[in-house]
Design an enzyme around this catalytic site. Structure first.
Site, PDB file in Angstrom:
ATOM      1  N   GLU A  18       0.854  -1.192   0.000  1.00 27.14           N
ATOM      2  CA  GLU A  18       0.000   0.000   0.000  1.00 27.14           C
ATOM      3  C   GLU A  18       0.887   1.238   0.000  1.00 27.14           C
ATOM      4  O   GLU A  18       1.908   1.273   0.696  1.00 27.14           O
ATOM      5  CB  GLU A  18      -0.907   0.036   1.239  1.00 27.14           C
ATOM      6  CG  GLU A  18      -1.809   1.286   1.237  1.00 27.14           C
ATOM      7  CD  GLU A  18      -2.567   1.495   2.529  1.00 27.14           C
ATOM      8  OE1 GLU A  18      -3.624   0.870   2.687  1.00 27.14           O
ATOM      9  OE2 GLU A  18      -2.098   2.284   3.384  1.00 27.14           O
ATOM     10  N   THR A  49      -4.058   4.744  -1.516  1.00 31.37           N
ATOM     11  CA  THR A  49      -5.133   5.211  -0.633  1.00 31.37           C
ATOM     12  C   THR A  49      -5.861   6.423  -1.222  1.00 31.37           C
ATOM     13  O   THR A  49      -5.395   7.083  -2.153  1.00 31.37           O
ATOM     14  CB  THR A  49      -4.614   5.569   0.769  1.00 31.37           C
ATOM     15  OG1 THR A  49      -3.719   6.662   0.637  1.00 31.37           O
ATOM     16  CG2 THR A  49      -3.927   4.401   1.424  1.00 31.37           C
ATOM     17  N   ALA A  52      -9.837  11.132   2.787  1.00 30.88           N
ATOM     18  CA  ALA A  52     -11.095  10.895   3.491  1.00 30.88           C
ATOM     19  C   ALA A  52     -12.219  11.852   3.098  1.00 30.88           C
ATOM     20  O   ALA A  52     -13.382  11.584   3.359  1.00 30.88           O
ATOM     21  CB  ALA A  52     -10.859  10.963   4.992  1.00 30.88           C
ATOM     22  N   TYR A 148     -11.585  -6.734   8.979  1.00 31.80           N
ATOM     23  CA  TYR A 148     -11.055  -6.308  10.288  1.00 31.80           C
ATOM     24  C   TYR A 148     -10.875  -7.499  11.225  1.00 31.80           C
ATOM     25  O   TYR A 148     -11.831  -7.929  11.893  1.00 31.80           O
ATOM     26  CB  TYR A 148     -12.021  -5.267  10.894  1.00 31.80           C
ATOM     27  CG  TYR A 148     -12.150  -4.076   9.983  1.00 31.80           C
ATOM     28  CD1 TYR A 148     -11.307  -2.979  10.107  1.00 31.80           C
ATOM     29  CD2 TYR A 148     -13.058  -4.083   8.912  1.00 31.80           C
ATOM     30  CE1 TYR A 148     -11.377  -1.918   9.214  1.00 31.80           C
ATOM     31  CE2 TYR A 148     -13.129  -3.028   8.008  1.00 31.80           C
ATOM     32  CZ  TYR A 148     -12.283  -1.960   8.171  1.00 31.80           C
ATOM     33  OH  TYR A 148     -12.335  -0.916   7.277  1.00 31.80           O
ATOM     34  N   GLN A 179      -7.192  -5.101   7.859  1.00 28.81           N
ATOM     35  CA  GLN A 179      -6.620  -4.038   8.691  1.00 28.81           C
ATOM     36  C   GLN A 179      -5.331  -4.578   9.307  1.00 28.81           C
ATOM     37  O   GLN A 179      -5.186  -5.796   9.474  1.00 28.81           O
ATOM     38  CB  GLN A 179      -7.654  -3.683   9.768  1.00 28.81           C
ATOM     39  CG  GLN A 179      -7.263  -2.581  10.710  1.00 28.81           C
ATOM     40  CD  GLN A 179      -7.025  -1.277   9.968  1.00 28.81           C
ATOM     41  OE1 GLN A 179      -5.961  -1.108   9.387  1.00 28.81           O
ATOM     42  NE2 GLN A 179      -7.986  -0.386   9.993  1.00 28.81           N
ATOM     43  N   GLN A 215       3.982   6.965  14.911  1.00 32.96           N
ATOM     44  CA  GLN A 215       3.213   6.218  13.911  1.00 32.96           C
ATOM     45  C   GLN A 215       2.341   5.157  14.607  1.00 32.96           C
ATOM     46  O   GLN A 215       1.148   5.054  14.332  1.00 32.96           O
ATOM     47  CB  GLN A 215       4.198   5.553  12.940  1.00 32.96           C
ATOM     48  CG  GLN A 215       3.572   4.582  11.960  1.00 32.96           C
ATOM     49  CD  GLN A 215       4.626   3.614  11.392  1.00 32.96           C
ATOM     50  OE1 GLN A 215       5.818   3.760  11.613  1.00 32.96           O
ATOM     51  NE2 GLN A 215       4.183   2.631  10.664  1.00 32.96           N
TER      52      GLN A 215
HETATM   53  P1  FAD Z   1     -17.997  -1.214   5.718  1.00 33.24           P
HETATM   54  O1  FAD Z   1     -17.631  -2.509   5.120  1.00 33.24           O
HETATM   55  O2  FAD Z   1     -19.194  -0.516   5.149  1.00 33.24           O
HETATM   56  O3  FAD Z   1     -18.218  -1.450   7.273  1.00 33.24           O
HETATM   57  C1  FAD Z   1     -18.396  -0.344   8.158  1.00 33.24           C
HETATM   58  C2  FAD Z   1     -19.213  -0.772   9.371  1.00 33.24           C
HETATM   59  O4  FAD Z   1     -20.564  -1.025   8.982  1.00 33.24           O
HETATM   60  C3  FAD Z   1     -18.731  -2.049  10.037  1.00 33.24           C
HETATM   61  O5  FAD Z   1     -18.922  -1.933  11.426  1.00 33.24           O
HETATM   62  C4  FAD Z   1     -19.635  -3.131   9.473  1.00 33.24           C
HETATM   63  O6  FAD Z   1     -19.793  -4.232  10.376  1.00 33.24           O
HETATM   64  C5  FAD Z   1     -20.928  -2.364   9.250  1.00 33.24           C
HETATM   65  N1  FAD Z   1     -21.668  -2.831   8.059  1.00 33.24           N
HETATM   66  C6  FAD Z   1     -21.143  -3.088   6.851  1.00 33.24           C
HETATM   67  N2  FAD Z   1     -22.100  -3.469   5.974  1.00 33.24           N
HETATM   68  C7  FAD Z   1     -23.260  -3.427   6.668  1.00 33.24           C
HETATM   69  C8  FAD Z   1     -24.602  -3.700   6.316  1.00 33.24           C
HETATM   70  N3  FAD Z   1     -24.951  -4.052   5.075  1.00 33.24           N
HETATM   71  N4  FAD Z   1     -25.575  -3.567   7.306  1.00 33.24           N
HETATM   72  C9  FAD Z   1     -25.236  -3.179   8.553  1.00 33.24           C
HETATM   73  N5  FAD Z   1     -23.959  -2.901   8.927  1.00 33.24           N
HETATM   74  C10 FAD Z   1     -22.996  -3.022   7.998  1.00 33.24           C
HETATM   75  N6  FAD Z   1     -10.117   4.972   4.590  1.00 33.24           N
HETATM   76  C11 FAD Z   1      -9.956   6.035   3.740  1.00 33.24           C
HETATM   77  O7  FAD Z   1     -10.543   7.105   3.962  1.00 33.24           O
HETATM   78  N7  FAD Z   1      -9.159   5.937   2.631  1.00 33.24           N
HETATM   79  C12 FAD Z   1      -8.504   4.788   2.318  1.00 33.24           C
HETATM   80  O8  FAD Z   1      -7.792   4.720   1.315  1.00 33.24           O
HETATM   81  C13 FAD Z   1      -8.656   3.645   3.182  1.00 33.24           C
HETATM   82  N8  FAD Z   1      -8.040   2.471   2.912  1.00 33.24           N
HETATM   83  C14 FAD Z   1      -8.252   1.383   3.722  1.00 33.24           C
HETATM   84  C15 FAD Z   1      -7.656   0.150   3.396  1.00 33.24           C
HETATM   85  C16 FAD Z   1      -7.837  -0.965   4.214  1.00 33.24           C
HETATM   86  C17 FAD Z   1      -7.203  -2.281   3.826  1.00 33.24           C
HETATM   87  C18 FAD Z   1      -8.617  -0.858   5.400  1.00 33.24           C
HETATM   88  C19 FAD Z   1      -8.786  -2.051   6.296  1.00 33.24           C
HETATM   89  C20 FAD Z   1      -9.211   0.356   5.733  1.00 33.24           C
HETATM   90  C21 FAD Z   1      -9.052   1.480   4.897  1.00 33.24           C
HETATM   91  N9  FAD Z   1      -9.657   2.712   5.189  1.00 33.24           N
HETATM   92  C22 FAD Z   1      -9.489   3.795   4.338  1.00 33.24           C
HETATM   93  C23 FAD Z   1     -10.443   2.894   6.418  1.00 33.24           C
HETATM   94  C24 FAD Z   1     -11.966   2.607   6.208  1.00 33.24           C
HETATM   95  O9  FAD Z   1     -12.505   3.599   5.376  1.00 33.24           O
HETATM   96  C25 FAD Z   1     -12.627   2.626   7.577  1.00 33.24           C
HETATM   97  O10 FAD Z   1     -12.177   1.547   8.354  1.00 33.24           O
HETATM   98  C26 FAD Z   1     -14.159   2.702   7.594  1.00 33.24           C
HETATM   99  O11 FAD Z   1     -14.577   2.971   8.924  1.00 33.24           O
HETATM  100  C27 FAD Z   1     -14.878   1.430   7.157  1.00 33.24           C
HETATM  101  O12 FAD Z   1     -14.781   1.205   5.821  1.00 33.24           O
HETATM  102  P2  FAD Z   1     -15.287  -0.212   5.216  1.00 33.24           P
HETATM  103  O13 FAD Z   1     -15.198  -0.103   3.757  1.00 33.24           O
HETATM  104  O14 FAD Z   1     -14.579  -1.332   5.852  1.00 33.24           O
HETATM  105  O15 FAD Z   1     -16.809  -0.173   5.701  1.00 33.24           O
END
Ligand code: FAD
Length: 290
Positions: A18, A49, A52, A148, A179, A215
């Site tokens: 990444e 990335t 936000a 996660y 994560q 960090q």
């Molecule tokens: P989701 O998959 O939508 O999940 C979010 C929450 O909602 C979880 O608690 C889940 O259990 C719940 N949920 C999901 N689907 C449903 C549903 N259908 N019904 C009810 N509840 C549901 N952030 C950035 O801003 N830019 C980046 O480039 C970035 N890169 C990342 C790369 C990785 C590998 C990871 C692990 C995280 C990254 N993030 C990034 C952070 C991420 O945006 C946050 O962790 C955010 O809070 C959740 O994103 P998600 O896509 O996992 O959300």
């Protein structure tokens, strides 16, 4: 090349990186040197990335992901968050990605930003996956999703979180990136939950080599990763010796990766923090083990 094809055709674990674009206040070219050095390590792909804030955040991601793929010959994945974007904005971002020959998207919800009202067209990452797969002009993008091992901070519990993850896979995520975590047993338990829930797509383990104390403090407060006592001891011992801390952080990450590979994980996704030295040291240490 689509990432799912890389997984389907490879007979070894995938090793990917990444990177992040430079801040808006720095010229985009400021990262090109590091990009070139990191691409020269020839990972299977590099993900980039996404800022936000939503609107306007995509252009640097697009530029860097395009450069990785079109100039340095390494497959790229553009991260894309949806919670702060309308459908029209997502359409135009995806069109831009396509125009730059980008084939792979890490489809994310993103975090809520203080002072920014979410746009409400997309609530979860699974909505974005579904939207992309349901629209013929976008449906040929290959989709990855985030997962996660220590449960997403907003989820009620691990059962709810894994069932939500399954929805994301059913909506089109063909591969998952985890994560960061510092305790491999946490990842192995997560893999078991995923298997029980019927999640059968490849899952890469996210590894962050810790090279300085601020960090780690920032990362842990953001994502809630637990710190094994072995790790905490290293941080305490080398706290005031930056070079020793960097080397200890590299050694810790290598040890994690060796154990993960020996346990047959699908892939390792290294959070490089744009640091070519660290990426090179770790690549050299593990390349023969993949
Ligand atoms: P989701 O998959 O939508 O999940 C979010 C929450 O909602 C979880 O608690 C889940 O259990 C719940 N949920 C999901 N689907 C449903 C549903 N259908 N019904 C009810 N509840 C549901 N952030 C950035 O801003 N830019 C980046 O480039 C970035 N890169 C990342 C790369 C990785 C590998 C990871 C692990 C995280 C990254 N993030 C990034 C952070 C991420 O945006 C946050 O962790 C955010 O809070 C959740 O994103 P998600 O896509 O996992 O959300």
């Amino acid at each position: 090349m689509k990432i799912s094809e890389i997984f389907n055709t490879s007979d070894r674990a995938i090793f990917s990186f990444e990177m992040f674009p430079p801040k808006k206040t720095s010229p985009i070219e400021s990262v090109y040197g590091k990009l070139e050095e990191i691409c020269a390590l020839k990972p299977d792909f590099i993900s980039v990335t996404y800022g936000a804030g939503g609107t306007g955040a995509h252009s640097r991601t697009c530029e860097i992901a395009s450069k990785i793929k079109n100039d340095f010959g390494v497959e790229s994945v553009a991260h894309l968050t949806c919670v702060n974007s309308t459908k029209d904005e997502i359409d135009s971002t995806l069109a831009d990605f396509k125009a730059h020959n980008i084939e792979n998207i890490l489809a994310l919800r993103g975090d809520y930003v203080e002072g920014v009202e979410p746009k409400k067209d997309f609530i979860y990452a699974s909505d974005l996956c579904e939207y992309i797969k349901d629209h013929s002009e976008h449906s040929d993008f290959d989709l990855c999703g985030a997962c996660y091992p220590e449960v997403h901070l907003e989820a009620k519990d691990e059962v709810e979180d894994i069932l939500n993850l399954r929805k994301k896979v059913e909506a089109g995520a063909e591969h998952l990136i985890s994560q960061l975590f510092f305790d491999n047993s946490v990842f192995y338990r997560f893999l078991e939950r995923a298997k029980i829930a019927g999640i059968n797509v490849p899952i890469e383990a996210g590894i962050m080599p810790v090279t300085n104390k601020s960090q780690i403090e920032r990362m842990v407060s953001m994502c809630g990763a637990s710190l094994p006592s072995k790790f905490v001891k290293i941080m305490q011992k080398y706290d005031s010796k930056p070079e020793a801390l960097r080397d200890a952080g590299i050694a810790y990450a290598v040890e994690q990766i060796v154990d993960l590979l020996a346990n047959g994980v699908d892939g390792i996704h290294l959070y490089t923090m744009n640091n070519p030295y660290v990426a090179r040291k770790i690549s050299e240490a593990v390349v023969s083990l993949l």
